[in-house]
Scaffold this motif. Structure first.
Motif, PDB file in Angstrom:
ATOM      1  N   LYS A  26       0.573  -1.191   0.021  1.00  0.00           N
ATOM      2  CA  LYS A  26      -0.057  -0.155   0.060  1.00  0.00           C
ATOM      3  C   LYS A  26       0.953   1.301  -0.117  1.00  0.00           C
ATOM      4  N   LEU A  27       1.908   1.303  -0.438  1.00  0.00           N
ATOM      5  CA  LEU A  27       2.820   2.386  -0.533  1.00  0.00           C
ATOM      6  C   LEU A  27       2.478   3.610  -1.485  1.00  0.00           C
ATOM      7  N   ILE A  28       1.511   3.137  -2.299  1.00  0.00           N
ATOM      8  CA  ILE A  28       1.109   4.196  -3.211  1.00  0.00           C
ATOM      9  C   ILE A  28       0.303   5.381  -2.476  1.00  0.00           C
ATOM     10  N   TYR A  29      -0.097   5.088  -1.372  1.00  0.00           N
ATOM     11  CA  TYR A  29      -0.923   6.029  -0.885  1.00  0.00           C
ATOM     12  C   TYR A  29      -0.204   6.983  -0.140  1.00  0.00           C
ATOM     13  N   PHE A  30       1.178   6.685   0.183  1.00  0.00           N
ATOM     14  CA  PHE A  30       2.045   7.778   0.847  1.00  0.00           C
ATOM     15  C   PHE A  30       2.608   8.239  -0.347  1.00  0.00           C
ATOM     16  N   ALA A  31       2.629   7.844  -1.666  1.00  0.00           N
ATOM     17  CA  ALA A  31       3.482   8.467  -2.592  1.00  0.00           C
ATOM     18  C   ALA A  31       2.353   9.720  -3.039  1.00  0.00           C
ATOM     19  N   VAL A  32       1.127   9.474  -2.746  1.00  0.00           N
ATOM     20  CA  VAL A  32       0.254  10.677  -3.241  1.00  0.00           C
ATOM     21  C   VAL A  32       0.309  11.684  -1.787  1.00  0.00           C
ATOM     22  N   TYR A  33       0.424  11.182  -0.768  1.00  0.00           N
ATOM     23  CA  TYR A  33       0.525  12.085   0.316  1.00  0.00           C
ATOM     24  C   TYR A  33       1.954  12.873   0.146  1.00  0.00           C
ATOM     25  N   CYS A  34       3.153  12.356  -0.162  1.00  0.00           N
ATOM     26  CA  CYS A  34       4.172  12.988  -0.125  1.00  0.00           C
ATOM     27  C   CYS A  34       4.265  13.903  -1.292  1.00  0.00           C
ATOM     28  N   GLY A  35       3.703  13.644  -2.240  1.00  0.00           N
ATOM     29  CA  GLY A  35       3.370  14.377  -3.602  1.00  0.00           C
ATOM     30  C   GLY A  35       2.728  15.887  -3.382  1.00  0.00           C
ATOM     31  N   ILE A  36       1.601  15.585  -2.202  1.00  0.00           N
ATOM     32  CA  ILE A  36       0.754  16.644  -2.198  1.00  0.00           C
ATOM     33  C   ILE A  36       1.312  17.867  -1.146  1.00  0.00           C
ATOM     34  N   VAL A  37       1.973  16.771  -0.269  1.00  0.00           N
ATOM     35  CA  VAL A  37       2.853  17.769   0.896  1.00  0.00           C
ATOM     36  C   VAL A  37       4.227  18.439   0.225  1.00  0.00           C
ATOM     37  N   GLY A  38       4.797  17.758  -0.673  1.00  0.00           N
ATOM     38  CA  GLY A  38       5.753  18.159  -1.327  1.00  0.00           C
ATOM     39  C   GLY A  38       5.611  19.446  -2.236  1.00  0.00           C
ATOM     40  N   LEU A  39       4.578  19.407  -2.910  1.00  0.00           N
ATOM     41  CA  LEU A  39       4.063  20.261  -3.787  1.00  0.00           C
ATOM     42  C   LEU A  39       3.527  21.622  -3.032  1.00  0.00           C
ATOM     43  N   LEU A  40       3.038  21.475  -1.983  1.00  0.00           N
ATOM     44  CA  LEU A  40       2.386  22.361  -1.057  1.00  0.00           C
ATOM     45  C   LEU A  40       3.590  23.321  -0.458  1.00  0.00           C
ATOM     46  N   ALA A  41       4.599  22.380  -0.031  1.00  0.00           N
ATOM     47  CA  ALA A  41       5.971  23.147   0.367  1.00  0.00           C
ATOM     48  C   ALA A  41       6.753  23.846  -0.520  1.00  0.00           C
ATOM     49  N   VAL A  42       6.674  23.510  -1.746  1.00  0.00           N
ATOM     50  CA  VAL A  42       7.311  23.969  -2.787  1.00  0.00           C
ATOM     51  C   VAL A  42       6.724  25.469  -3.275  1.00  0.00           C
ATOM     52  N   ILE A  43       5.361  25.358  -3.184  1.00  0.00           N
ATOM     53  CA  ILE A  43       4.506  26.603  -3.397  1.00  0.00           C
ATOM     54  C   ILE A  43       4.710  27.673  -2.076  1.00  0.00           C
ATOM     55  N   GLY A  44       4.634  27.172  -0.913  1.00  0.00           N
ATOM     56  CA  GLY A  44       4.764  27.823   0.159  1.00  0.00           C
ATOM     57  C   GLY A  44       6.244  28.489   0.247  1.00  0.00           C
ATOM     58  N   GLY A  45       7.342  27.630  -0.082  1.00  0.00           N
ATOM     59  CA  GLY A  45       8.485  28.247   0.016  1.00  0.00           C
ATOM     60  C   GLY A  45       8.884  29.154  -1.024  1.00  0.00           C
ATOM     61  N   SER A  46       8.089  29.241  -2.291  1.00  0.00           N
ATOM     62  CA  SER A  46       8.418  30.119  -3.218  1.00  0.00           C
ATOM     63  C   SER A  46       7.769  31.418  -3.083  1.00  0.00           C
TER      64      SER A  46
END
Length: 265
Positions: A243-263
């Motif tokens: 079930k690692l795919i669920y964490f792939a989705v989570y990391c992708g969302i958090v990572g994207l939000l962090a990139v947007i916030g950091g920018s």
């Protein structure tokens, strides 16, 4: 650091040390948004990392005892072979720690854009395992060094250690349960080694310790230990079920939000 902040950071450390979402990345994000720089307090860092190491020892106590008993037989057996592969897997992260310590430390300290980017990398790595359905192999000396290289790369904030090592093992076709077992046991020596080095720094420069309340230290330790116990058991079950795919989705969302916030910041 208040008791509540220590509890939150301890909880983050315990959960994310085992779940494939990057403990260093989440601690950076948690410290940033709480306005707390926990890495500045060596004692707190030593305690929460010690708590997660202890939770690993508790979960895998039978495996660890078997390995120790096998080593004291002073012969080449399954336990000695496993211990040798653990040592081999430690070489890459050990070299990085010795020769690139200053460069690695420079990557920490509120670099939200970097954390977000590396979380997206973690997301991609976890997603790749979804398409690899063959997991029947054993851990070998060759795969141990490859998994060790993945662990060395996971020093970067935002790259999950458990995510990178387990994903690498699965992509190499290693049995799911054996991949999780090797991943969690291989991190014990580096964690303990890092704790000893931090303890040495603490003894040489006690002024690096800020005046944290004893209650905050105790709460942080037990939050990390108990959440680590639960997360480790949960992660073993997740890997077995694929079930690692669920964490792939989570990391992708958090990572994207962090990139947007950091920018934007």
């Amino acid at each position: 650091m208040s008791v509540i902040e220590a509890f939150i950071l301890g909880l983050i450390q315990g959960l994310t040390e085992f779940l494939p979402v990057s403990s260093s990345g989440h601690l950076e994000l948690g410290s940033y948004f709480l306005g707390v720089q926990s890495e500045d307090n060596l004692l707190f860092s030593i305690l929460v990392h010690g708590a997660t190491a202890l939770s690993t020892i508790v979960i895998f106590r039978k495996d660890i005892l078997n390995i120790i008993q096998g080593l004291f037989k002073f012969q080449w057996n399954e336990e000695t072979r496993f211990a040798a592969m653990i040592v081999l897997s430690m070489i890459p992260v050990g070299l990085v720690g010795v020769f690139l310590e200053d460069q690695v430390e420079a990557l920490f300290g509120g670099k939200i854009l970097l954390v977000g980017s590396m979380l997206i990398v973690t997301s991609a790595l976890l997603a790749f395992t979804y398409f690899n359905k063959k997991h029947e192999g054993e851990v070998t000396f060759k795969s141990a060094i490859i998994i060790g290289l993945a662990q060395a790369i996971a020093i970067l904030p935002g790259i999950s250690r458990s995510g990178s090592t387990i994903s690498t093992a699965l992509l190499l076709g290693i049995n799911k349960e054996k991949a999780a077992r090797f991943s969690f046991l291989m991190v014990l020596p580096p964690i303990i080694g890092a704790m000893l080095l931090k303890t040495k720094d603490l003894m040489e420069a006690p002024d690096l310790v800020t005046n944290l309340p004893i209650l905050s230290l105790v709460v942080g330790f037990f939050a990390a230990f108990i959440s680590g116990l639960l997360a480790c058991q949960w992660m073993i079950s997740i890997v077995k079920k694929g079930k690692l795919i669920y964490f792939a989705v989570y990391c992708g969302i958090v990572g994207l939000l962090a990139v947007i916030g950091g920018s934007l910041l």
